[in-house]
Design a protein around this motif. Structure first.
Motif, PDB file in Angstrom:
ATOM      1  N   THR A  87       0.845  -1.190   0.000  1.00  0.00           N
ATOM      2  CA  THR A  87       0.000   0.000   0.000  1.00  0.00           C
ATOM      3  C   THR A  87       0.883   1.244   0.000  1.00  0.00           C
ATOM      4  O   THR A  87       1.765   1.381   0.847  1.00  0.00           O
ATOM      5  CB  THR A  87      -0.906   0.023   1.234  1.00  0.00           C
ATOM      6  OG1 THR A  87      -1.784  -1.102   1.196  1.00  0.00           O
ATOM      7  CG2 THR A  87      -1.746   1.295   1.276  1.00  0.00           C
ATOM      8  N   VAL A  88       0.658   2.130  -0.972  1.00  0.00           N
ATOM      9  CA  VAL A  88       1.457   3.350  -1.073  1.00  0.00           C
ATOM     10  C   VAL A  88       0.533   4.555  -1.212  1.00  0.00           C
ATOM     11  O   VAL A  88      -0.603   4.438  -1.666  1.00  0.00           O
ATOM     12  CB  VAL A  88       2.437   3.301  -2.267  1.00  0.00           C
ATOM     13  CG1 VAL A  88       3.464   2.197  -2.080  1.00  0.00           C
ATOM     14  CG2 VAL A  88       1.679   3.119  -3.583  1.00  0.00           C
ATOM     15  N   ASP A  89       1.046   5.704  -0.804  1.00  0.00           N
ATOM     16  CA  ASP A  89       0.379   6.977  -1.036  1.00  0.00           C
ATOM     17  C   ASP A  89       1.094   7.703  -2.171  1.00  0.00           C
ATOM     18  O   ASP A  89       2.317   7.895  -2.116  1.00  0.00           O
ATOM     19  CB  ASP A  89       0.427   7.853   0.216  1.00  0.00           C
ATOM     20  CG  ASP A  89      -0.566   7.414   1.280  1.00  0.00           C
ATOM     21  OD1 ASP A  89      -1.529   6.715   0.941  1.00  0.00           O
ATOM     22  OD2 ASP A  89      -0.370   7.781   2.462  1.00  0.00           O
ATOM     23  N   VAL A  90       0.330   8.095  -3.192  1.00  0.00           N
ATOM     24  CA  VAL A  90       0.858   8.914  -4.287  1.00  0.00           C
ATOM     25  C   VAL A  90       0.348  10.333  -4.049  1.00  0.00           C
ATOM     26  O   VAL A  90      -0.864  10.554  -3.954  1.00  0.00           O
ATOM     27  CB  VAL A  90       0.399   8.380  -5.654  1.00  0.00           C
ATOM     28  CG1 VAL A  90       0.994   9.206  -6.772  1.00  0.00           C
ATOM     29  CG2 VAL A  90       0.780   6.915  -5.812  1.00  0.00           C
ATOM     30  N   VAL A  91       1.272  11.298  -3.956  1.00  0.00           N
ATOM     31  CA  VAL A  91       0.899  12.636  -3.492  1.00  0.00           C
ATOM     32  C   VAL A  91       1.453  13.708  -4.429  1.00  0.00           C
ATOM     33  O   VAL A  91       2.649  13.730  -4.728  1.00  0.00           O
ATOM     34  CB  VAL A  91       1.441  12.892  -2.071  1.00  0.00           C
ATOM     35  CG1 VAL A  91       0.942  14.242  -1.553  1.00  0.00           C
ATOM     36  CG2 VAL A  91       1.034  11.775  -1.119  1.00  0.00           C
ATOM     37  N   THR A  92       0.551  14.583  -4.908  1.00  0.00           N
ATOM     38  CA  THR A  92       0.966  15.809  -5.601  1.00  0.00           C
ATOM     39  C   THR A  92       0.033  16.933  -5.167  1.00  0.00           C
ATOM     40  O   THR A  92      -1.082  16.687  -4.669  1.00  0.00           O
ATOM     41  CB  THR A  92       0.895  15.675  -7.134  1.00  0.00           C
ATOM     42  OG1 THR A  92      -0.437  15.280  -7.509  1.00  0.00           O
ATOM     43  CG2 THR A  92       1.886  14.662  -7.660  1.00  0.00           C
ATOM     44  N   ALA A  93       0.478  18.167  -5.364  1.00  0.00           N
ATOM     45  CA  ALA A  93      -0.345  19.305  -4.966  1.00  0.00           C
ATOM     46  C   ALA A  93      -1.641  19.367  -5.762  1.00  0.00           C
ATOM     47  O   ALA A  93      -2.705  19.696  -5.240  1.00  0.00           O
ATOM     48  CB  ALA A  93       0.451  20.606  -5.146  1.00  0.00           C
ATOM     49  N   THR A  94      -1.577  19.040  -7.051  1.00  0.00           N
ATOM     50  CA  THR A  94      -2.767  19.109  -7.905  1.00  0.00           C
ATOM     51  C   THR A  94      -3.699  17.927  -7.688  1.00  0.00           C
ATOM     52  O   THR A  94      -4.912  18.091  -7.511  1.00  0.00           O
ATOM     53  CB  THR A  94      -2.363  19.172  -9.386  1.00  0.00           C
ATOM     54  OG1 THR A  94      -1.531  20.299  -9.603  1.00  0.00           O
ATOM     55  CG2 THR A  94      -3.592  19.247 -10.281  1.00  0.00           C
ATOM     56  N   GLY A  95      -3.148  16.730  -7.675  1.00  0.00           N
ATOM     57  CA  GLY A  95      -3.970  15.532  -7.597  1.00  0.00           C
ATOM     58  C   GLY A  95      -4.298  15.069  -6.193  1.00  0.00           C
ATOM     59  O   GLY A  95      -5.118  14.167  -6.018  1.00  0.00           O
ATOM     60  N   GLY A  96      -3.680  15.674  -5.175  1.00  0.00           N
ATOM     61  CA  GLY A  96      -3.937  15.255  -3.808  1.00  0.00           C
ATOM     62  C   GLY A  96      -3.296  13.911  -3.508  1.00  0.00           C
ATOM     63  O   GLY A  96      -2.312  13.509  -4.134  1.00  0.00           O
TER      64      GLY A  96
END
Length: 382
Positions: free
Chosen positions: A342-351
């Protein structure tokens, strides 16, 4: 996620060197270390053999020719030779931390004399199970008091056509914590010429279990992963000091179903004797909503009670919902990540998108570019 030191995350997020080692073996005999120009390992949770590799080897290096030619004993020949691949990072200060990526059966070797490159392709050891069909079966099948472990004992012999003879080429297996052995509860027919993967997959659906070859080259049975965990094991972020390069989202109806009917059938008559039904009744994939009603039927003689059939239906439903929303991610290579992490993918635009890793393409050299991941979950409400 493979175990790593406390220094791992900081090194991955900064400039670092990649260190890869490849050894060739034939049976239990270690042949040699193999020099590589580059290569990749591809992992896919939907495939029978979940890992494949391709390495590029210089035609001539270290005082020898790496073209196997007609020599069946050459380290890179496709006569049972295997590759053991490890890759990792070099920490600041020079210490190398290397992680086992598995054992691969060499399936093909191609030599380009003009380019001076030997390309070697391999698959994980599940290939042995797929190719070795059941021959010379003296029983015809298994009785109701046979245990799951006893069935696996017989079906994991891949070196001789007669499965009841002791053979050093057994594909060893292990049960992960949470797996409980029990009687199969119903006759299980194994006719000659059977693909031995089919009865094992039938076992796994009724257990339920997930079956794959692990980093040590062992066939491993573990509880199935059907949804992301409450906590992510890694954060793939797009900040200036992060590890994410690009991300993109896909929504599709392919492979997604929201209703499962699992039936236990009598192996002699085919009549139903157990029934389990599971469906998605809430949310965007609800059977009562505009998404529609998409049903998967599953029949098995090993489902002998309604409770067992219901558990199988729930497991299959959870798997069927997992591919409604996926993200394709390119990131800094991280060989610690595994399928079903399980991973978190994080960007300012996509959350933040939390999901399970369902595929990985891992480069084995710095020149191989970024790592590619597919991360998947049921809906966007993560």
């Amino acid at each position: 996620m493979r175990p790593v030191s406390d220094r791992w995350a900081a090194t991955i997020a900064s400039s670092h060197a990649i260190e890869t080692s490849v050894f060739a073996s034939l049976g239990d005999e270690l042949l040699t270390m193999v020099p590589i120009i580059g290569g990749t390992i591809t992992y896919d949770v939907t495939a029978r053999g979940r890992r494949r590799c391709q390495i590029a080897v210089p035609l001539r290096a270290e005082g020898r020719t790496w073209d196997p030619g007609s020599d069946p004993a050459h380290p890179l020949a496709a006569y049972g030779q295997r590759l053991h691949i490890s890759t990792g990072v070099k920490h600041p200060g020079g210490a190398t931390e290397s992680l086992d990526q598995g054992r691969f059966l060499i399936t093909s070797t191609r030599t380009d004399e003009v380019e001076g490159v030997v390309t070697v392709t391999g698959s994980d050891l599940m290939q042995l199970m797929q190719e070795c069909r059941v021959v010379g079966n003296p029983w015809g099948g298994f009785g109701i008091n046979t245990t799951y472990q006893e069935v696996i004992d017989h079906l994991s012999y891949v070196g001789l056509k007669n499965w009841w003879v002791e053979d050093p080429q057994i594909l060893f297996y292990s049960f992960a914590p949470g797996m409980v052995d029990r009687n199969i509860g119903a006759p299980m027919d194994i006719p000659e010429r059977t693909d031995r993967m089919e009865p094992l997959e039938t076992l796994c659906a009724a257990w339920p279990a997930d079956m794959s070859v692990n980093d040590s080259g062992y066939l491993e049975f573990r509880p199935p992963v059907t949804k992301p965990a409450a906590q992510a094991v890694a954060r793939i972020a797009g900040e200036a000091t992060g590890t994410l390069i690009t991300r993109g989202r896909t929504q599709a109806r392919q492979r997604v179903y929201n209703d499962v009917i699992a039936r236990g059938t009598d192996p002699a008559t085919g009549e139903q004797r157990a029934l389990g039904i599971a469906n998605k009744a809430t949310g965007p994939l609800s059977i009562f909503g505009p998404y529609g009603w998409i049903t998967r039927w599953y029949d098995s003689p090993l489902l002998t009670t309604n409770a067992q059939a219901q558990k199988t239906a729930q497991t299959l439903l959870a798997r069927g919902l997992l591919y409604a929303l996926t993200e394709e991610v390119t990131a800094v290579p991280n060989p610690a990540l595994e399928l079903n992490d399980t991973v978190d993918v994080v960007t300012a635009t996509g959350g933040t998108f939390r999901g399970l890793i369902s595929s990985i393409t891992l480069p084995l050299s710095a020149s191989g570019g970024p790592m590619t991941l597919t991360v998947t979950t049921e809906t966007g409400d993560t």
